[in-house]
Motif scaffolding. Structure first.
Motif, PDB file in Angstrom:
ATOM      1  N   ARG A  93       0.841  -1.210   0.000  1.00 15.79           N
ATOM      2  CA  ARG A  93       0.000   0.000   0.000  1.00 15.79           C
ATOM      3  C   ARG A  93       0.877   1.262   0.000  1.00 15.79           C
ATOM      4  O   ARG A  93       0.506   2.295  -0.543  1.00 15.79           O
TER       5      ARG A  93
ATOM      6  N   LYS B 146      -8.372   4.153  -3.071  1.00 16.78           N
ATOM      7  CA  LYS B 146      -9.383   3.482  -2.243  1.00 16.78           C
ATOM      8  C   LYS B 146      -8.806   2.944  -0.937  1.00 16.78           C
ATOM      9  O   LYS B 146      -9.552   2.522  -0.067  1.00 16.78           O
ATOM     10  N   SER B 147      -7.471   2.918  -0.833  1.00 23.37           N
ATOM     11  CA  SER B 147      -6.864   2.262   0.321  1.00 23.37           C
ATOM     12  C   SER B 147      -6.747   3.211   1.510  1.00 23.37           C
ATOM     13  O   SER B 147      -6.142   4.286   1.427  1.00 23.37           O
ATOM     14  N   TYR B 148      -7.316   2.793   2.639  1.00 25.13           N
ATOM     15  CA  TYR B 148      -7.203   3.555   3.881  1.00 25.13           C
ATOM     16  C   TYR B 148      -5.733   3.659   4.293  1.00 25.13           C
ATOM     17  O   TYR B 148      -5.260   4.729   4.709  1.00 25.13           O
ATOM     18  N   THR B 149      -5.015   2.521   4.175  1.00 25.08           N
ATOM     19  CA  THR B 149      -3.602   2.492   4.572  1.00 25.08           C
ATOM     20  C   THR B 149      -2.783   3.467   3.730  1.00 25.08           C
ATOM     21  O   THR B 149      -1.969   4.230   4.267  1.00 25.08           O
TER      22      THR B 149
END
Ligand SMILES: [Zn+2]
Length: 202
Positions: free
Chosen positions: A122, A129-132
């Motif tokens: 990530r 879209k990635s929270y991380t």
């Protein structure tokens, strides 16, 4: 199979195949593969041996349903042994044991390494879209702040008796702790080194 350099002629057509749990690292069982068994294992993604007692190909789990799902296959240094990393669908041994050496295979801590690999990915290949990835993008202060918040939340839950909420906060803290290590550019192994050194001093 081509890039594995397995020499089936060296061992009269049968090569020992060691199956290891892809997550826990436990050695689960050992069987023999001929060229056909290896090809079928690769095609189907289920570990298949050549059974010397049945004198035919034998897909592990074909009667019990406890298949071994292939994660990776590798030949050893001199091409006369195969290591299969797999996810077992159930107990591996015909005795009902988790392994053929009558060991328990219940540890899931190996998942931390998978999680670390995902976190690293990530960071290196961020997506919207990635929270991380969004945390990495906000920088070290934000990541460190999140660890602090999660630490406070687990303290709050520790004072209560709700297992689900406590475990949820424990997971949040571990997850954000791993993100912080990655954001700082350190490996979990470096933390382990500190713990090992402390332990050895005693
Ligand atoms: Zn067994």
């Amino acid at each position: 199979m081509e890039d594995m350099n397995i020499d089936f002629t060296k061992m009269n057509g049968l090569i020992p195949a060691i199956v290891q749990d892809a997550l826990s690292g436990k050695v689960l069982m050992q069987g023999y593969m001929n060229e056909e068994a290896l090809a079928k294992t690769q095609e189907t993604g289920m570990v298949t041996f050549f059974s010397r007692s049945k004198n035919r190909l034998w897909t592990k789990g074909e009667t019990s349903g406890n298949f071994l799902e292939v994660v990776s296959i590798a030949g050893d240094c001199d091409g006369d042994s195969i290591l299969v990393k797999a996810n077992p669908r159930g107990p591996v041994c015909h005795t009902g044991s988790d392994t053929c050496w009558d060991e328990e295979n219940t540890s899931k801590t190996g998942f931390i390494d998978q999680l670390r690999a995902i976190i690293k990915d990530r960071k290196n290949n961020p997506s919207d879209k990635s929270y991380t990835a969004s945390l990495f993008a906000k920088g070290i202060n934000k990541v460190a702040q999140k660890v602090g918040e999660e630490a406070v939340e687990i303290v709050i839950e520790a004072k209560d008796d709700n297992k689900e909420l406590f475990l949820g906060e424990a997971a949040d803290l571990l997850f954000h702790y791993l993100i912080l290590l990655e954001a700082k550019g350190y490996e979990l192994d470096e933390v382990m080194d500190v713990l090992i050194q402390r332990h050895q001093k005693k």
